[in-house]
Scaffold this motif. Structure first.
Motif, PDB file in Angstrom:
ATOM      1  N   TRP A 257       0.446  -1.183   0.327  1.00 14.44           N
ATOM      2  CA  TRP A 257       0.153  -0.189   0.289  1.00 14.44           C
ATOM      3  C   TRP A 257       0.878   1.259  -0.053  1.00 14.44           C
ATOM      4  O   TRP A 257       0.102   1.985  -0.363  1.00 14.44           O
ATOM      5  CB  TRP A 257      -1.146  -0.157   0.995  1.00 14.44           C
ATOM      6  CG  TRP A 257      -2.220  -1.259   0.885  1.00 14.44           C
ATOM      7  CD1 TRP A 257      -2.337  -1.551  -0.168  1.00 14.44           C
ATOM      8  CD2 TRP A 257      -2.212  -1.641   2.464  1.00 14.44           C
ATOM      9  NE1 TRP A 257      -3.211  -2.774   0.408  1.00 14.44           N
ATOM     10  CE2 TRP A 257      -3.323  -2.568   1.734  1.00 14.44           C
ATOM     11  CE3 TRP A 257      -2.599  -1.269   3.708  1.00 14.44           C
ATOM     12  CZ2 TRP A 257      -4.212  -3.977   2.487  1.00 14.44           C
ATOM     13  CZ3 TRP A 257      -2.882  -2.334   4.287  1.00 14.44           C
ATOM     14  CH2 TRP A 257      -4.547  -3.393   3.782  1.00 14.44           C
ATOM     15  N   GLY A 264      -6.749  -5.304  -2.244  1.00 19.90           N
ATOM     16  CA  GLY A 264      -7.121  -5.505  -0.641  1.00 19.90           C
ATOM     17  C   GLY A 264      -7.575  -4.231   0.086  1.00 19.90           C
ATOM     18  O   GLY A 264      -8.362  -4.285   1.123  1.00 19.90           O
ATOM     19  N   LEU A 265      -7.737  -2.985  -0.855  1.00 17.44           N
ATOM     20  CA  LEU A 265      -8.399  -1.710  -0.789  1.00 17.44           C
ATOM     21  C   LEU A 265      -9.509  -1.830  -1.622  1.00 17.44           C
ATOM     22  O   LEU A 265     -10.023  -1.862  -2.757  1.00 17.44           O
ATOM     23  CB  LEU A 265      -7.843  -0.528  -1.066  1.00 17.44           C
ATOM     24  CG  LEU A 265      -6.135  -0.634  -0.013  1.00 17.44           C
ATOM     25  CD1 LEU A 265      -5.417   0.260  -0.876  1.00 17.44           C
ATOM     26  CD2 LEU A 265      -6.728  -0.297   1.094  1.00 17.44           C
ATOM     27  N   THR A 344     -15.705  -3.203   3.122  1.00 20.42           N
ATOM     28  CA  THR A 344     -14.601  -3.733   3.358  1.00 20.42           C
ATOM     29  C   THR A 344     -13.716  -5.108   3.108  1.00 20.42           C
ATOM     30  O   THR A 344     -14.739  -5.931   2.783  1.00 20.42           O
ATOM     31  CB  THR A 344     -14.112  -3.345   4.745  1.00 20.42           C
ATOM     32  OG1 THR A 344     -14.657  -1.675   4.663  1.00 20.42           O
ATOM     33  CG2 THR A 344     -12.803  -3.437   5.073  1.00 20.42           C
ATOM     34  N   THR A 348      -8.686  -7.289   3.927  1.00 16.94           N
ATOM     35  CA  THR A 348      -8.259  -5.975   4.225  1.00 16.94           C
ATOM     36  C   THR A 348      -8.809  -6.810   6.214  1.00 16.94           C
ATOM     37  O   THR A 348      -8.081  -6.514   7.005  1.00 16.94           O
ATOM     38  CB  THR A 348      -8.677  -4.505   4.441  1.00 16.94           C
ATOM     39  OG1 THR A 348      -8.730  -4.830   3.102  1.00 16.94           O
ATOM     40  CG2 THR A 348      -8.906  -3.803   5.403  1.00 16.94           C
TER      41      THR A 348
END
Length: 399
Positions: A257, A264-265, A344, A348
Motif C-alpha cells: 500500500w 485489498g483496499l 471493506t 483487509t
C-alpha cells in the motif's frame, strides 16, 4: 586493735581480695578476670544480632520537571475533549459541508464518547505517574493502559511530522490525486488534534520512562549476553518465530500500500489515497519490523553486546502499534454502518486481524520475560530481617 583502723574518708580502699575462682572484685565496675584467658565475665549486657540495614526504595519526589510534564500532558488533552464535547452537543465547528461526520448517527456518537474516555485516561495516567499513590498501583493496571496509549499515539507522533515534511516537498497532502472527494475535517482540526496527541505522547513517554526506571529498572539492566538462560527457552523461541511469521502478512500489505498498490483496499479508500496515506503505510511497516526484530532478539539472544533495553523498547513499541492499530481498525470496520462493512474487503479484515495477533504474541512474550526476570531477582536476593535480640548468656554464680 580497733584503734589503729582509719575510719576517715581519706583512707584508701583495700586491695581487692582474690576469689576462689581466680577473679578479683573491683568496686569500680563489674567483676574482671585477674588473668587473661580465664572464663568470660559474670554479667554482660544483652547482645543484639543485627542484619544489614533494610534496603528501601528511594522516596518518590515530584520535581519541577515532572510537574511541568504533567501539566503539559493534561493541558494537551483540552483541545480534543473540547471539540468532541462540541460535536456531541450538535456543533459543526471544524466539520465542512458534505462531510460524512454530519450524519454519522449512533456509531459516531459512540465513537466520540469512547475517544473522550480514552483521552481522559491520559489525565489519569499523568497523575499516577507523578503521585506517590502511583507506586501502589498494581503493575498490570498501569502497564496495560500505557501500552495501549503507546500503540495509538506512536504512529501519529511519527507519521504526522513526516506527512507535513512530504507536503513541503511537493506532496499532494490531504487532497486525493483524483480530486472530487468531500473533505472529512477542516485542515486546522488535524493540526490542533494531532499536535495535542504528539504532546501527550512525548510527556507521557517521559513520565513513564522516569517512573519505570525507578520502579522496575533492575529488570532490564545489562546486556543480552548477560541474561540467564530461561527454562522455557524453547517455548519462547517458538512463540517468537510464530509472531515473526504472522507479522509478515501485515508487513507485506503495508509495504504494497505504501508503494501504491490497491490490493485489498476498497474502492473509496483507493480513490482517496494521498501522500499522507502512503507515509502512514510506510510508518506502519516500520513498526511491524520493530516488533519482529525485538521479539527475535529477546528469544534468541542475538547481538550479545546490545543492551537489553533496546530489544525491549523495540518489542514494546512494535507490538503496541501493530496490536492496537490492528484492533482499532478492525473495530472501526465492525462498528461502522452496514454498507461500510460490506465495502471493506475480507482480505483487509484478515490483515488487520493477523496484525493484531502478531502484536499480541509479541507482548505476551515480553510479559513472560519480565515475569521471569522479576522472579529470578526476587529469589536471588537475601531477605532482610529486623534486628532480633540474642539471648543473654547465663550468669556465672560464684559459690
Amino acid at each position: 586493735m580497733t584503734a589503729n583502723r582509719r575510719t576517715d574518708h581519706g583512707a584508701l580502699p583495700r586491695p581487692p581480695a582474690p576469689s576462689p575462682h581466680g577473679r578479683t572484685t573491683s568496686p569500680y565496675g563489674p567483676e574482671r578476670s585477674a588473668d587473661r584467658g580465664s572464663s568470660p565475665p559474670l554479667r554482660t549486657e544483652p547482645a543484639l544480632r543485627t542484619e544489614p540495614p533494610l534496603r528501601t526504595e528511594s522516596p518518590f519526589r515530584t520535581g519541577r520537571a515532572r510537574a511541568v510534564l504533567r501539566a503539559v500532558a493534561i493541558a494537551s488533552c483540552v483541545p480534543y475533549i473540547t471539540l468532541k464535547a462540541a460535536w456531541a452537543a450538535g456543533s459543526g465547528v471544524g466539520i465542512p459541508e458534505g462531510s460524512p461526520l454530519l450524519d454519522g448517527g449512533t456509531p459516531l456518537a459512540v465513537g466520540n464518547a469512547a475517544t473522550v474516555l480514552m483521552d481522559g485516561a491520559v489525565v489519569v495516567l499523568a497523575l499516577l505517574l507523578t503521585r506517590p499513590c502511583g507506586r501502589r498501583v498494581p503493575a498490570w493496571l498501569l502497564l496495560l493502559p500505557m501500552w495501549v496509549a503507546s500503540g495509538l499515539l506512536l504512529p501519529i507522533m511519527t507519521a504526522y511530522p513526516l506527512q507535513l515534511a512530504v507536503r513541503l516537498l511537493g506532496g499532494d497532502g490531504g487532497r486525493p490525486a483524483g480530486g472530487g472527494a468531500e473533505p472529512f475535517l477542516e485542515p486546522w482540526v488535524f493540526g490542533v488534534v494531532y499536535g495535542g496527541f504528539i504532546l501527550q505522547g512525548l510527556t507521557l513517554g517521559a513520565l513513564f520512562t522516569l517512573y519505570a526506571g525507578e520502579r522496575w529498572g533492575a529488570l532490564w539492566r545489562g546486556r543480552l549476553r548477560d541474561l540467564p538462560e530461561s527454562p522455557t527457552a524453547p517455548a519462547l523461541r517458538a512463540t517468537a518465530v510464530a509472531a515473526a511469521v504472522f507479522a509478515q502478512v501485515p508487513l507485506a500489505a503495508h509495504l504494497l500500500w505504501a508503494a501504491g498498490s490497491t490490493a485489498g483496499l476498497d474502492a473509496g479508500t483507493a480513490a482517496a489515497r494521498t501522500s499522507d496515506f502512503h507515509v502512514l503505510e510506510a510508518v506502519n511497516a516500520v513498526f511491524v519490523v520493530c516488533a519482529a526484530t525485538g521479539v527475535l532478539l529477546l528469544a534468541f539472544r542475538r547481538g550479545g553486546r546490545l543492551p537489553s533495553r533496546v530489544p525491549l523498547a523495540l518489542a514494546w513499541a512494535g507490538s503496541a502499534q501493530t496490536a492496537c492499530w490492528g484492533g482499532w481498525l478492525t473495530l472501526a470496520v465492525l462498528a461502522g454502518a452496514g454498507d461500510a462493512t460490506e465495502r471493506t474487503p475480507q482480505a483487509t479484515v484478515v490483515i488487520y486481524a493477523v496484525q493484531m495477533l502478531a502484536g499480541a504474541l509479541v507482548v505476551t512474550l515480553g510479559a513472560h520475560f519480565f515475569a521471569e526476570r522479576s522472579a529470578a531477582l526476587a529469589s536471588s536476593s537475601v531477605p532482610v530481617r529486623r534486628a532480633v535480640e540474642a539471648p543473654a548468656p547465663r550468669e556465672s554464680r560464684v559459690p
